[in-house]
Design a protein around this motif. Structure first.
Motif, PDB file in Angstrom:
ATOM      1  N   UNK A 150      68.488 -29.144  20.703  1.00 42.30           N
ATOM      2  CA  UNK A 150      67.345 -28.506  20.561  1.00 42.30           C
ATOM      3  C   UNK A 150      67.376 -27.501  20.770  1.00 42.30           C
ATOM      4  N   UNK A 151      66.283 -26.464  20.887  1.00 41.66           N
ATOM      5  CA  UNK A 151      65.905 -25.301  21.824  1.00 41.66           C
ATOM      6  C   UNK A 151      65.232 -24.865  22.365  1.00 41.66           C
ATOM      7  N   UNK A 152      64.995 -24.347  23.376  1.00 38.16           N
ATOM      8  CA  UNK A 152      64.205 -23.713  24.224  1.00 38.16           C
ATOM      9  C   UNK A 152      63.850 -22.940  25.166  1.00 38.16           C
ATOM     10  N   UNK A 153      62.267 -22.906  25.546  1.00 37.17           N
ATOM     11  CA  UNK A 153      62.218 -21.633  26.696  1.00 37.17           C
ATOM     12  C   UNK A 153      62.637 -22.102  28.023  1.00 37.17           C
TER      13      UNK A 153
ATOM     14  N   UNK B 188      56.362 -29.763  25.091  1.00 35.56           N
ATOM     15  CA  UNK B 188      57.770 -29.868  25.764  1.00 35.56           C
ATOM     16  C   UNK B 188      59.141 -30.671  24.999  1.00 35.56           C
ATOM     17  N   UNK B 189      59.727 -29.665  24.945  1.00 32.82           N
ATOM     18  CA  UNK B 189      60.914 -30.264  23.422  1.00 32.82           C
ATOM     19  C   UNK B 189      62.085 -30.864  24.232  1.00 32.82           C
ATOM     20  N   UNK B 190      62.062 -31.160  25.351  1.00 35.55           N
ATOM     21  CA  UNK B 190      63.140 -32.106  26.267  1.00 35.55           C
ATOM     22  C   UNK B 190      63.350 -31.770  27.137  1.00 35.55           C
ATOM     23  N   UNK B 191      64.181 -32.114  27.988  1.00 36.75           N
ATOM     24  CA  UNK B 191      64.776 -31.735  29.442  1.00 36.75           C
ATOM     25  C   UNK B 191      66.291 -31.858  30.152  1.00 36.75           C
ATOM     26  N   UNK B 192      65.750 -31.065  31.024  1.00 32.71           N
ATOM     27  CA  UNK B 192      67.933 -30.763  31.578  1.00 32.71           C
ATOM     28  C   UNK B 192      67.636 -31.202  32.601  1.00 32.71           C
TER      29      UNK B 192
ATOM     30  N   UNK C 268      64.315 -35.201  24.138  1.00 31.56           N
ATOM     31  CA  UNK C 268      65.682 -35.644  23.988  1.00 31.56           C
ATOM     32  C   UNK C 268      66.114 -35.113  26.237  1.00 31.56           C
ATOM     33  N   UNK C 269      66.580 -35.725  26.563  1.00 31.79           N
ATOM     34  CA  UNK C 269      67.309 -35.594  28.031  1.00 31.79           C
ATOM     35  C   UNK C 269      68.660 -35.413  28.031  1.00 31.79           C
TER      36      UNK C 269
END
Length: 235
Positions: free
Chosen positions: A51-54, A107-111, A128-129
């Motif tokens: 994934x990629x996101x802001x 939202x595309x994912x979480x870190x 995705x996490x």
């Protein structure tokens, strides 16, 4: 600790984010001179996602996920939530219910630079996490923190709106003003790797393609026969 919630921050353009994300973390990291990697602690809860996101950032107190609830409201399509704590924590701060709310918002994912839980459910729902730990340990919702302020994860500065890339190799951050250069550098590295891949398929060795035989000579590495090795070592 006095908390703040910053709204209306600038984000990298999503078309550039998507163009960069296709190269993957390892390629972009190398192309930019080995910068931006958030370290080996952050691992995918379920493998196979790229994934990629802001970035939308959340700074939380250890064992307290109050500010994640606040951050969800600030998230929108194309974002990736990035959470860290004021001191190290492995508590399960993020799970399937948060993911459900974020997924609904595009939202595309979480870190999560702490713990996550509900691993099976996250995999089933395809959210995705990446986290530093997996832990069933729960949290409270009692301590103020901040949302959309600069944070540091793995020694790397992450500002709201910067680009986050994540895949099975880990997570990295690209400053939003550096995305165009990163795309060009990643494409150049990808082209170079493809040329090397084709050379290897034709039988060329890395020793020759990378000019490493001269390095071995300079370092004093010898090629000797098995008989000579036996004579020298008595083996």
């Amino acid at each position: 600790m006095r908390g703040v919630v910053v709204t209306g921050h600038e984000r990298a353009p999503l078309e550039q984010v998507d163009a960069l994300a296709k190269y993957g973390v390892a390629t972009v990291h190398e192309a930019l001179g080995r910068v931006g990697f958030l370290g080996p602690r952050l691992r995918p809860v379920n493998r196979g996602s790229r994934i990629g996101g802001t970035a939308v950032t959340a700074l939380c107190w250890p064992g307290d996920n109050l500010m994640i609830h606040v951050a969800v409201e600030q998230c929108g399509p194309g974002d990736i939530l990035v959470v860290t704590t004021t001191s190290p924590s492995t508590d399960g701060m993020f799970g399937e219910l948060f993911a459900t709310s974020l997924q609904q918002r595009g939202v595309r994912g979480a870190i999560i630079d702490a713990g996550s839980r509900d691993s099976a459910e996250l995999g089933e729902m395809g959210f995705p996490v990446w986290s530093a730990a997996i832990s069933a340990q729960g949290t409270v919702k009692a301590t103020p923190g901040s949302v959309n302020v600069p944070i540091v994860v793995g020694g790397q500065l992450i500002r709201p709106g910067d680009v986050i890339l994540a895949d099975d190799d880990g997570v990295m951050c690209v400053p939003r003003e550096d995305v165009s250069r990163a795309i060009d550098a990643a494409q150049a590295r990808s082209d170079k790797e493809e040329a090397t891949r084709q050379a290897f398929r034709q039988g060329e060795l890395g020793l020759d393609r990378y000019g490493m035989r001269a390095t071995l000579d300079r370092l004093g590495v010898e090629y000797i026969t098995a008989d000579e090795y036996a004579r020298r070592t008595g083996a």
